[in-house]
Design an enzyme around this catalytic site. Structure first.
Site, PDB file in Angstrom:
ATOM      1  N   GLU A 234     -46.542  21.008  52.803  1.00  0.00           N
ATOM      2  CA  GLU A 234     -46.285  20.593  51.406  1.00  0.00           C
ATOM      3  C   GLU A 234     -45.207  19.479  51.434  1.00  0.00           C
ATOM      4  OE1 GLU A 234     -45.984  23.981  48.532  1.00  0.00           O
ATOM      5  OE2 GLU A 234     -44.512  22.780  47.361  1.00  0.00           O
TER       6      GLU A 234
ATOM      7  N   ARG B 210     -50.471  21.197  44.545  1.00  0.00           N
ATOM      8  CA  ARG B 210     -49.343  20.512  44.935  1.00  0.00           C
ATOM      9  C   ARG B 210     -49.885  19.082  45.347  1.00  0.00           C
ATOM     10  NH1 ARG B 210     -47.738  23.741  42.534  1.00  0.00           N
ATOM     11  NH2 ARG B 210     -46.589  25.776  43.222  1.00  0.00           N
TER      12      ARG B 210
ATOM     13  N   SER C 282     -40.726  24.591  49.575  1.00  0.00           N
ATOM     14  CA  SER C 282     -41.572  25.306  50.825  1.00  0.00           C
ATOM     15  C   SER C 282     -41.886  24.352  51.600  1.00  0.00           C
ATOM     16  CB  SER C 282     -42.839  25.899  49.948  1.00  0.00           C
ATOM     17  OG  SER C 282     -42.385  27.014  49.167  1.00  0.00           O
TER      18      SER C 282
HETATM   19  C1  FAD Z   1     -34.696  24.947  46.678  1.00  0.00           C
HETATM   20  C2  FAD Z   1     -36.104  24.452  46.380  1.00  0.00           C
HETATM   21  C3  FAD Z   1     -36.929  24.891  45.612  1.00  0.00           C
HETATM   22  C4  FAD Z   1     -38.133  24.386  45.397  1.00  0.00           C
HETATM   23  N1  FAD Z   1     -38.904  25.135  44.520  1.00  0.00           N
HETATM   24  C5  FAD Z   1     -40.147  24.525  44.021  1.00  0.00           C
HETATM   25  C6  FAD Z   1     -41.045  25.341  43.293  1.00  0.00           C
HETATM   26  O1  FAD Z   1     -41.030  26.510  42.971  1.00  0.00           O
HETATM   27  N2  FAD Z   1     -42.161  24.507  43.302  1.00  0.00           N
HETATM   28  C7  FAD Z   1     -42.741  23.172  43.430  1.00  0.00           C
HETATM   29  O2  FAD Z   1     -43.773  22.874  43.050  1.00  0.00           O
HETATM   30  N3  FAD Z   1     -41.706  22.659  44.103  1.00  0.00           N
HETATM   31  C8  FAD Z   1     -40.547  23.263  44.536  1.00  0.00           C
HETATM   32  N4  FAD Z   1     -39.783  22.463  45.413  1.00  0.00           N
HETATM   33  C9  FAD Z   1     -39.843  21.097  45.858  1.00  0.00           C
HETATM   34  C10 FAD Z   1     -39.593  19.881  44.928  1.00  0.00           C
HETATM   35  O3  FAD Z   1     -38.556  20.482  44.313  1.00  0.00           O
HETATM   36  C11 FAD Z   1     -40.662  19.558  43.982  1.00  0.00           C
HETATM   37  O4  FAD Z   1     -41.949  19.100  44.819  1.00  0.00           O
HETATM   38  C12 FAD Z   1     -40.220  18.375  43.140  1.00  0.00           C
HETATM   39  O5  FAD Z   1     -41.310  18.250  41.971  1.00  0.00           O
HETATM   40  C13 FAD Z   1     -40.211  17.193  43.856  1.00  0.00           C
HETATM   41  O6  FAD Z   1     -39.628  16.274  43.011  1.00  0.00           O
HETATM   42  P1  FAD Z   1     -38.731  14.933  43.428  1.00  0.00           P
HETATM   43  O7  FAD Z   1     -38.193  14.014  42.559  1.00  0.00           O
HETATM   44  O8  FAD Z   1     -37.249  15.641  44.471  1.00  0.00           O
HETATM   45  O9  FAD Z   1     -39.583  14.178  44.560  1.00  0.00           O
HETATM   46  P2  FAD Z   1     -39.339  13.524  45.918  1.00  0.00           P
HETATM   47  O10 FAD Z   1     -38.914  14.655  47.117  1.00  0.00           O
HETATM   48  O11 FAD Z   1     -38.206  12.432  45.627  1.00  0.00           O
HETATM   49  O12 FAD Z   1     -40.547  13.013  46.480  1.00  0.00           O
HETATM   50  C14 FAD Z   1     -41.613  13.637  46.523  1.00  0.00           C
HETATM   51  C15 FAD Z   1     -43.133  12.860  46.451  1.00  0.00           C
HETATM   52  O13 FAD Z   1     -43.216  12.502  45.092  1.00  0.00           O
HETATM   53  C16 FAD Z   1     -43.384  10.861  45.027  1.00  0.00           C
HETATM   54  N5  FAD Z   1     -42.453  10.529  43.871  1.00  0.00           N
HETATM   55  C17 FAD Z   1     -41.405  10.711  43.249  1.00  0.00           C
HETATM   56  N6  FAD Z   1     -41.349  10.150  42.227  1.00  0.00           N
HETATM   57  C18 FAD Z   1     -42.405   9.542  41.998  1.00  0.00           C
HETATM   58  C19 FAD Z   1     -42.815   8.512  40.948  1.00  0.00           C
HETATM   59  N7  FAD Z   1     -42.027   8.069  40.137  1.00  0.00           N
HETATM   60  N8  FAD Z   1     -43.940   7.796  40.935  1.00  0.00           N
HETATM   61  C20 FAD Z   1     -44.578   8.000  42.092  1.00  0.00           C
HETATM   62  N9  FAD Z   1     -44.583   8.971  43.001  1.00  0.00           N
HETATM   63  C21 FAD Z   1     -43.376   9.577  43.188  1.00  0.00           C
HETATM   64  C22 FAD Z   1     -42.658  10.644  46.473  1.00  0.00           C
HETATM   65  O14 FAD Z   1     -43.187   9.158  46.683  1.00  0.00           O
HETATM   66  C23 FAD Z   1     -42.912  11.670  47.126  1.00  0.00           C
HETATM   67  O15 FAD Z   1     -44.260  11.457  47.950  1.00  0.00           O
HETATM   68  C24 FAD Z   1     -38.620  23.140  45.769  1.00  0.00           C
HETATM   69  C25 FAD Z   1     -37.401  22.426  46.479  1.00  0.00           C
HETATM   70  C26 FAD Z   1     -36.174  22.832  46.680  1.00  0.00           C
HETATM   71  C27 FAD Z   1     -35.438  22.223  47.591  1.00  0.00           C
END
Ligand code: FAD
Length: 312
Positions: free
Chosen positions: A301, A182, A231
Site C-alpha cells: 500500500e 487505495r 499500513s
Molecule cells: C499512523 C498512520 C495511519 C494511517 N491510517 C490510514 C488509514 O486509516 N487509511 C488510509 O487510507 N491511509 C492511512 N494512512 C496512510 C496515509 O496517511 C494516507 O494514504 C494519506 O492519504 C496519504 O496522504 P499524504 O498527503 O501523506 O500523501 P503522500 O504520502 O505524500 O503521497 C502518497 C501518494 O500520493 C501522491 N500524491 C500526494 N499528493 C498528490 C497530489 N496533489 N496530486 C497527485 N498525487 C499526489 C504521491 O505522489 C504519492 O504517490 C496512515 C498513515 C499513518 C502514518
C-alpha cells in the site's frame, strides 16, 4: 555542473525562495526515512506549478508530487529529479453551495486532513469523521483513495481539478475518476490541485462524538506514538493483511532500526536510525512468509519512491 547551475537559476526564477537543492527527504515523511532529492520545490500557486512542469518536460527531468509523506518509503539513495511539495493557497476551503441537502466545498490539495476534520466539527458538517487520525493531505488522500472503518474518500468526492503533465487544467467529475481500493488512476505526471466534496449538516456534538469514537478505535489498534508510514500492505480481497502477517509470527521482528510493530502487524515502525533498506528487508520477509503460509501475495500500500521489492 554547468547544467546544474543553469537549472538552479531557472527554478529559482520560477519559485523565488521555494527551491532547495540536495534536500534530505526524511523530514518530509512520517516514517522519517529517505535520502536526498536533487530538488525539493515548494510552489506557491498554479502558475508556478505549470512553469515547473514545463521546465521538467523541457529539461527531461522526472518529477514527483509530495503531500504530507505519510504513505511513502523513499530510497536511502534519494531521488533524481524534482519533488514538488504542495503548499496550501488561501483560502484552503471555498464553500460552493448547498443542493439536495448537501454542502459542496472545494478544498485545496495541500490542506491537511486533520484540519479539514476540525473544520467539519466546527461548522457542523457531517461526513469527514472517518478521516480522523489519517495524517495525510487532501491530495494524498485522493491519490490513495484513503479510507477507514468501511468508508473511502471517493464517497464524499464530487470532482477533482487536475493539472495534466502538459499543464492543462482538467475538471473530472466523480464518474470519470478511476477510484479503486487505495488508489486513483492518474495519468503519468498529473497533479491534483483541488477537489469538491459533499457533506451533510449535523449536530456538532454528535459529529464530535463519532470522530472521537473512531479516533479512539484507531489509537487502540495502531502504534500511533511511533514513526511509521501507516499500513504497509493492502488488504487482500476478503481478508486482512494484518491477520495474515500476525499468523506468520513475525510481529516484533527487527532489522536495523526498523521493526514489524508488535501492536499492529501491518505497520513497520522506525525505532530510530532505520533505513529504507531495513524496511524493504522486512517487507520482503513478510511477503515471502505470507505467500508460503497462506498462498497470498501481499501488494504494497505504501508508495515506494526510488526503491522496489524483490520479485516473488
Ligand atoms: C499512523 C498512520 C495511519 C494511517 N491510517 C490510514 C488509514 O486509516 N487509511 C488510509 O487510507 N491511509 C492511512 N494512512 C496512510 C496515509 O496517511 C494516507 O494514504 C494519506 O492519504 C496519504 O496522504 P499524504 O498527503 O501523506 O500523501 P503522500 O504520502 O505524500 O503521497 C502518497 C501518494 O500520493 C501522491 N500524491 C500526494 N499528493 C498528490 C497530489 N496533489 N496530486 C497527485 N498525487 C499526489 C504521491 O505522489 C504519492 O504517490 C496512515 C498513515 C499513518 C502514518
Amino acid at each position: 555542473m554547468y547544467r546544474q547551475q543553469k537549472l538552479k537559476r531557472l527554478l529559482e526564477g520560477i519559485c523565488p525562495r521555494g527551491v532547495k537543492e540536495r534536500e534530505p527527504l526524511s523530514p518530509y515523511t512520517t516514517i522519517r526515512i529517505g535520502g536526498r532529492a536533487d530538488w525539493l520545490i515548494e510552489p506557491k500557486n498554479i502558475s508556478e506549478i505549470k512553469q515547473l512542469l514545463e521546465t521538467a518536460r523541457a529539461e527531461n527531468i522526472p518529477w514527483f508530487v509530495l503531500g504530507r509523506g505519510s504513505n511513502l518509503l523513499v530510497s536511502d539513495r534519494g531521488l533524481r529529479g524534482m519533488v514538488f511539495h504542495l503548499s496550501t493557497p488561501r483560502p484552503p476551503i471555498t464553500i460552493k453551495g448547498f443542493k439536495n441537502g448537501q454542502h459542496l466545498l472545494e478544498v485545496e490539495a495541500g490542506f491537511p486532513l486533520s484540519k479539514l476534520v476540525r473544520f467539519g466539527i466546527e461548522n457542523r458538517l457531517r461526513g469527514l469523521e472517518f478521516l480522523a487520525g489519517i495524517p495525510g493531505s487532501m491530495g494524498g488522500a485522493w491519490a490513495m483513495n484513503a479510507g477507514s472503518y468501511g468508508k473511502e474518500i471517493k464517497e464524499i468526492t464530487a470532482y477533482l481539478i487536475i493539472l495534466s503533465s502538459e499543464g492543462r487544467m482538467i475538471r473530472k467529475g466523480k464518474k470519470e475518476l478511476g477510484f479503486a481500493y487505495r488508489s486513483l488512476k492518474l495519468e503519468p505526471g498529473e497533479v491534483i490541485l483541488s477537489g469538491g466534496i459533499k457533506l451533510s449538516s449535523g449536530e456538532a456534538e454528535s459529529i464530535q462524538k463519532e470522530t472521537l469514537k473512531l479516533w479512539s478505535q484507531r489509537r487502540a489498534a495502531q502504534p500511533l506514538n511511533r514513526l511509521s508510514c501507516g499500513s504497509v500492505f493492502k488488504n487482500p480481497p476478503g481478508d486482512f493483511a494484518g491477520r495474515l502477517i500476525e499468523k506468520t509470527g513475525l510481529k516484533g521482528v527487527q532489522r536495523g532500526g526498523a521493526q514489524i510493530s508488535s501492536r499492529h502487524a501491518n505497520f513497520i515502525v522506525n525505532q530510530g536510525g532505520a533505513r529504507a533498506a531495513d524496511v524493504l528487508y522486512l517487507m520482503n520477509l513478510i511477503r515471502a512468509r505470507v505467500r508460503e503460509q497462506s498462498g497470498v501475495l501481499l501488494e504494497p500500500e505504501v508508495r515506494l519512491w526510488g526503491c522496489s521489492l524483490k520479485e516473488i
